[in-house]
Motif scaffolding. Sequence first.
Motif, mmCIF file in Angstrom:
data_model
loop_
_atom_site.group_PDB
_atom_site.id
_atom_site.type_symbol
_atom_site.label_atom_id
_atom_site.label_comp_id
_atom_site.label_asym_id
_atom_site.label_seq_id
_atom_site.Cartn_x
_atom_site.Cartn_y
_atom_site.Cartn_z
ATOM 1 N N HIS A 1 0.792 -1.193 -0.240
ATOM 2 C CA HIS A 1 -0.013 -0.234 0.089
ATOM 3 C C HIS A 1 0.926 1.178 -0.041
ATOM 4 O O HIS A 1 1.964 1.124 0.712
ATOM 5 C CB HIS A 1 -1.044 -0.085 1.540
ATOM 6 N N PRO A 2 0.490 2.172 -0.714
ATOM 7 C CA PRO A 2 1.210 3.585 -0.835
ATOM 8 C C PRO A 2 1.535 4.125 0.571
ATOM 9 O O PRO A 2 2.579 4.855 0.682
ATOM 10 C CB PRO A 2 0.457 4.523 -1.700
ATOM 11 N N LEU A 3 0.779 4.000 1.637
ATOM 12 C CA LEU A 3 0.978 4.485 2.914
ATOM 13 C C LEU A 3 1.964 3.531 3.691
ATOM 14 O O LEU A 3 2.308 4.077 4.871
ATOM 15 C CB LEU A 3 -0.521 4.816 3.534
ATOM 16 N N VAL A 4 2.115 2.614 3.413
ATOM 17 C CA VAL A 4 3.080 1.467 4.176
ATOM 18 C C VAL A 4 4.338 1.472 3.764
ATOM 19 O O VAL A 4 4.711 1.217 2.697
ATOM 20 C CB VAL A 4 2.268 0.045 4.293
ATOM 21 N N GLY A 5 5.183 1.927 4.728
ATOM 22 C CA GLY A 5 6.647 1.665 4.398
ATOM 23 C C GLY A 5 7.239 0.688 4.585
ATOM 24 O O GLY A 5 8.378 0.220 3.920
ATOM 25 N N ALA A 6 6.860 0.046 5.830
ATOM 26 C CA ALA A 6 7.462 -1.359 6.448
ATOM 27 C C ALA A 6 6.538 -2.086 7.071
ATOM 28 O O ALA A 6 5.605 -1.384 7.812
ATOM 29 C CB ALA A 6 8.814 -0.947 6.944
#
Length: 465
Positions: free
Chosen positions: A374-379
Motif C-alpha cells: 500500500h502507498p501509505l505503508v513503508g514497512a
Amino acid sequence: MTDNAATANAALSYRERDIASVLHPQTNALKHLSVGPTIITGSNGVFVTDDTGKQYLDSGAGLWCASLGYHNERLAKVAYKAMSELGYFQIFRHASHKAAIDLSERLLEIAPVEMSKVLLQCSGSEANDTGVKIVWYYWNALGKPERRKIITRMGSYHGSTCVATSMTGNGAYHRSFGLPFSEFLHTDLPNHYRNALPGETEQEFSSRLADSLERMILAEGPETIAAFWADPVQGNAGALPPPAGYFEKVQAVLKKYGILFVADEVICGFGRTGEMWGCQTYDLKPDMIACAKGLSSGMQPISALLINDKIFEVLRDESNRLGAFVHGFTYAGHPVATAVALETLKIYEEMDIVAQVQSVEGTFLQNLDDLSSHPLVGATSGCGLIGGLELVMNKESKAPFPAEANLIGTIDKYAQQFGIILRVVPNRIAYSPSLIIDEAGLDEMARRTRQVLDATLNELKRFVR
C-alpha cells in the motif's frame, strides 16, 4: 443528589450522561464534550458492539489484554464462586489465601527463567513502579544508595504512575505533568527502519545502539545506574519488535557494569509473541519480570512482579533488619482477581495458547507483508500476534506525515466507518488481536485495514508524494 436531580439525570441518554460526568483517560477533554463516547454494549469473540448495534473488529484486544476475547462464562463462574466464598482479604502481614498461593506457584512454574518469589499487584503500572522501588531497596541494602538511575528506551511505555510515566520514553506522557523525574534516562529507539544508517544491517544497527547505551552508562557513571528496563516488543512504539542481535548485545553491556535488568512483559507475556513469554522469544535473562494484562485476559485488574533469588535474598535480609518490607496495595492479591487469573492460566494450558498463536502467526505476518504494497505503508514487522505497519507520506524518503495532516484522526474516522478498532502509535498501526482469533478473522482484519488505508490515502493524497 436530590430526587429531582436524579429524575432529570435518568432522562438523559448515556451519551449525555457520559459527557456530563466522565473524565476519560488518553482523551482530548474539550473535544469529548462535543463528540461524546462510543458506548460499547456487548461482544462476540474478537468483535464488540456499540449501542447502535454496529460491530467492530478489535485489532488490539482492548488495551493489549483481552486474550480470550471479551466474555468467558468459565471465568465468570470462577469469579462468582470466589466472591461468594471470600469477596476480599488482604495479603499484608503474614495473611494469605489459597488463590494467591496457587497463582504465585503457577507463575514460578512457567517463568521463562528461574525466579524465587511473586509479588502480586493490581496493574502493570503498579508492577513496574514497585519494581523500581525494589531496585532502589536492593541497592540501598547493599550500601550503594548512589545507584538510583533507571534506563529505559525511547518509544517504551511502562505505565501511568509518576515513576512509570518517568520511565516511559514518550514526551506526550510528560508534558504539563512536570515529568519525567530526573533520575530516569532514555536510550535510543531500536527502530531499524526509521533510524538505521544507509546500508546498515540490523546486526550493525544493534551494535551501534548497544555502544550508545554503554556511552550513556559511562557518561552518567556506572556506579549510579540501578537498572535497565525493556519490553521485549515495544507496544507504545507501535508494536515494534527488536532488530536482530539487539538484546544479546544490550544484555552484554548490562552484565559488564553489574546493572540489573527488568523485563516488562505486561503486553508480551502469556503467548503474545508466539512463546509463553517475550523473554523466550528473544532470549532475555532478567532479574525481575513484570506481567499483567493477559494474566487474567483483562477480566480482572491484576499484575505480578516476579523476583529472582539474588534480589529476594537481599530484600529478605533488609526487611528483617528494618522490621518489615514496608510496601503494598490494598487490593494486591485480591481473592477474586487471583482466582480468575489462575483459571485463565489453566485455560491457556488446556488450549495450548502458544500452539494456537503459532498456528495463525504465518497468516498474521503474511497479511502484514501484503499490506506493505500500500502507498501509505513503508514497512511491516511482527512476531506471534503482535506487530505493525510503519506509515509514511513517501516510501523513498520514509518521511512521516506532518501534524497538520491529522493522520491519526483520519484513520480513526475511517476505522469507525469500516468497523475496525485500530491503534495508531505514533506513526505505526499496532496490532495485538485476541489470541483466539482464527485465520478468517485475521484476513478480515487485513481487509478492513486496507479499506481504511485506501480511504485515508484518498483524503490525504495532497500530502503523498
